[in-house]
Design an enzyme around this catalytic site. Structure first.
Site, PDB file in Angstrom:
ATOM      1  N   VAL A 192       5.529   9.782  -8.178  1.00 41.24           N
ATOM      2  CA  VAL A 192       5.354  11.211  -8.496  1.00 41.24           C
ATOM      3  C   VAL A 192       3.871  11.552  -8.634  1.00 41.24           C
ATOM      4  CG1 VAL A 192       7.644  11.484  -9.519  1.00 41.24           C
ATOM      5  CG2 VAL A 192       5.754  10.689 -10.971  1.00 41.24           C
ATOM      6  N   HIS A 210      11.425  11.634  -5.526  1.00 41.83           N
ATOM      7  CA  HIS A 210      11.655  11.691  -6.978  1.00 41.83           C
ATOM      8  C   HIS A 210      10.848  12.816  -7.622  1.00 41.83           C
ATOM      9  CE1 HIS A 210      12.987   7.186  -7.125  1.00 41.83           C
ATOM     10  NE2 HIS A 210      13.909   7.966  -6.626  1.00 41.83           N
ATOM     11  N   LEU A 269       3.674  -7.784  -4.165  1.00 41.66           N
ATOM     12  CA  LEU A 269       2.986  -8.896  -4.853  1.00 41.66           C
ATOM     13  C   LEU A 269       3.886 -10.120  -4.921  1.00 41.66           C
ATOM     14  CD1 LEU A 269       1.244  -7.822  -8.182  1.00 41.66           C
ATOM     15  CD2 LEU A 269       0.190  -8.807  -6.142  1.00 41.66           C
TER      16      LEU A 269
HETATM   17  N1  APR Z   1       0.522  -4.534  -4.800  1.00 41.28           N
HETATM   18  C1  APR Z   1       1.773  -4.579  -4.276  1.00 41.28           C
HETATM   19  N2  APR Z   1       2.906  -4.535  -5.034  1.00 41.28           N
HETATM   20  C2  APR Z   1       2.740  -4.443  -6.360  1.00 41.28           C
HETATM   21  C3  APR Z   1       1.472  -4.400  -6.985  1.00 41.28           C
HETATM   22  C4  APR Z   1       0.330  -4.443  -6.140  1.00 41.28           C
HETATM   23  N3  APR Z   1      -0.919  -4.405  -6.635  1.00 41.28           N
HETATM   24  N4  APR Z   1       1.653  -4.322  -8.337  1.00 41.28           N
HETATM   25  C5  APR Z   1       2.984  -4.317  -8.540  1.00 41.28           C
HETATM   26  N5  APR Z   1       3.643  -4.392  -7.367  1.00 41.28           N
HETATM   27  C6  APR Z   1       5.093  -4.384  -7.123  1.00 41.28           C
HETATM   28  C7  APR Z   1       5.898  -5.162  -8.141  1.00 41.28           C
HETATM   29  O1  APR Z   1       6.039  -6.517  -7.735  1.00 41.28           O
HETATM   30  C8  APR Z   1       7.248  -4.419  -8.086  1.00 41.28           C
HETATM   31  O2  APR Z   1       8.067  -4.961  -7.051  1.00 41.28           O
HETATM   32  O3  APR Z   1       5.496  -3.041  -7.283  1.00 41.28           O
HETATM   33  C9  APR Z   1       6.855  -2.997  -7.720  1.00 41.28           C
HETATM   34  C10 APR Z   1       6.955  -2.037  -8.897  1.00 41.28           C
HETATM   35  O4  APR Z   1       8.319  -1.918  -9.223  1.00 41.28           O
HETATM   36  P1  APR Z   1       8.771  -0.786 -10.252  1.00 41.28           P
HETATM   37  O5  APR Z   1       7.849  -0.798 -11.420  1.00 41.28           O
HETATM   38  O6  APR Z   1      10.244  -0.980 -10.456  1.00 41.28           O
HETATM   39  O7  APR Z   1       8.491   0.585  -9.481  1.00 41.28           O
HETATM   40  P2  APR Z   1       9.398   1.277  -8.387  1.00 41.28           P
HETATM   41  O8  APR Z   1      10.087   0.237  -7.524  1.00 41.28           O
HETATM   42  O9  APR Z   1       8.550   2.278  -7.700  1.00 41.28           O
HETATM   43  O10 APR Z   1      10.515   2.043  -9.269  1.00 41.28           O
HETATM   44  C11 APR Z   1      11.421   2.843  -8.546  1.00 41.28           C
HETATM   45  O11 APR Z   1      12.391   3.608 -10.610  1.00 41.28           O
HETATM   46  O12 APR Z   1      11.960   4.242 -12.748  1.00 41.28           O
HETATM   47  C12 APR Z   1      12.297   4.723 -11.511  1.00 41.28           C
HETATM   48  O13 APR Z   1      11.841   6.826 -10.628  1.00 41.28           O
HETATM   49  C13 APR Z   1      11.228   5.643 -11.022  1.00 41.28           C
HETATM   50  O14 APR Z   1      10.343   5.850  -8.794  1.00 41.28           O
HETATM   51  C14 APR Z   1      10.660   4.920  -9.814  1.00 41.28           C
HETATM   52  C15 APR Z   1      11.814   4.023  -9.388  1.00 41.28           C
END
Ligand code: APR
Length: 231
Positions: A93, A108, A201
């Site tokens: 967002v 979202h 990652l």
């Molecule tokens: N480079 C690449 N990947 C990364 C990095 C990085 N520097 N740092 C973290 N990650 C990866 C993590 O390994 C993880 O798989 O990003 C991902 C983050 O996961 P979440 O925190 O679950 O975020 P996201 O997948 O976007 O969540 C989806 O959940 O809470 C709801 O609406 C919210 O849009 C969000 C949705």
């Protein structure tokens, strides 16, 4: 490598992590600091709009101060230089794809937008939204963040599914694959015969479903991946 004309790219919080914006489920992430049911559901907003506005106001301020990183810039370059179509859909967002010059579909919602719960009008959100803010269109005191909360329907789903059903390559960048419908996009793309690649990652909950994996921080892996696609 097969000819690629139509790309669909899904991004998650991981692409903005190196811009200083916290992810949700990594160590110390947003869902470790706040309970989802307290700040990210319609019931939470009805019960305690003050707390919910405070949560999104803090993220709006942080997002406005954040700068896109090399991964956001690489996707913007891909969108402008790739000879085929690049459909970028984000679960984020924040406005970092736009700040880098890319066009992203926000499934979202977006921190930069406010929504009237009465008449569905949308407008540019002030940095700090207050409880009872009036809708500029219908004047009802029912302004809320234009964020898709848990239990609500993500935006642009028809458009997104249409793109997945006709793409040649699907890439998921920085998402844990734990939240549907986004977590199911890779299966939709595979059924359409697309090649699939995950840039993260570490392994995600959907890693098993991807043909290829590029492991490392997005600010390193995404520019290298874009260079290969544009070569
Ligand atoms: N480079 C690449 N990947 C990364 C990095 C990085 N520097 N740092 C973290 N990650 C990866 C993590 O390994 C993880 O798989 O990003 C991902 C983050 O996961 P979440 O925190 O679950 O975020 P996201 O997948 O976007 O969540 C989806 O959940 O809470 C709801 O609406 C919210 O849009 C969000 C949705």
């Amino acid at each position: 490598m097969r000819k690629i004309d139509r790309l669909v790219i899904l991004t998650g919080a991981g692409i903005s992590a190196e811009s200083g914006l916290g992810t949700f489920r990594d160590e110390g992430g947003l869902w470790a600091q706040h309970r989802i049911e307290d700040v990210a559901t319609p019931e939470a907003f009805a019960r305690n709009p003050e707390l919910v506005h405070r949560f999104y106001n803090a993220r709006r301020v942080q997002s406005a101060a954040a700068e896109p990183n090399a991964a956001h810039h690489a996707l913007a370059r891909l969108q402008s230089e790739f000879p085929g179509e690049v459909f970028l859909v984000t679960q984020n967002v924040d406005g970092l794809h736009e700040k880098a010059g890319a066009e992203a579909i926000h499934m979202h919602g977006a921190l930069s937008r406010a929504l009237c719960a009465t008449c569905d009008h949308r407008w540019e959100a002030p940095t700090e939204m207050q409880v009872g803010e009036l809708c500029p269109a219908c004047t009802a005191p029912t302004a809320r963040p234009d964020i898709v909360w848990f239990g609500e329907i993500p935006y642009h789903m028809e458009h997104i599914i249409g793109a997945l059903q006709t793409c040649d390559l699907f890439a998921a960048i920085g998402t844990s694959g734990q939240v549907y419908p986004a977590a199911g996009f890779v299966e939709e793309a595979r059924m359409a015969g697309a090649a699939t690649v995950e840039l993260n990652l570490r392994d995600s909950d959907m890693s098993y479903a991807f043909d290829d994996h590029i492991t490392g921080p997005a600010s390193k892996t995404v520019p290298a991946w874009v260079d290969r696609l544009l070569a």
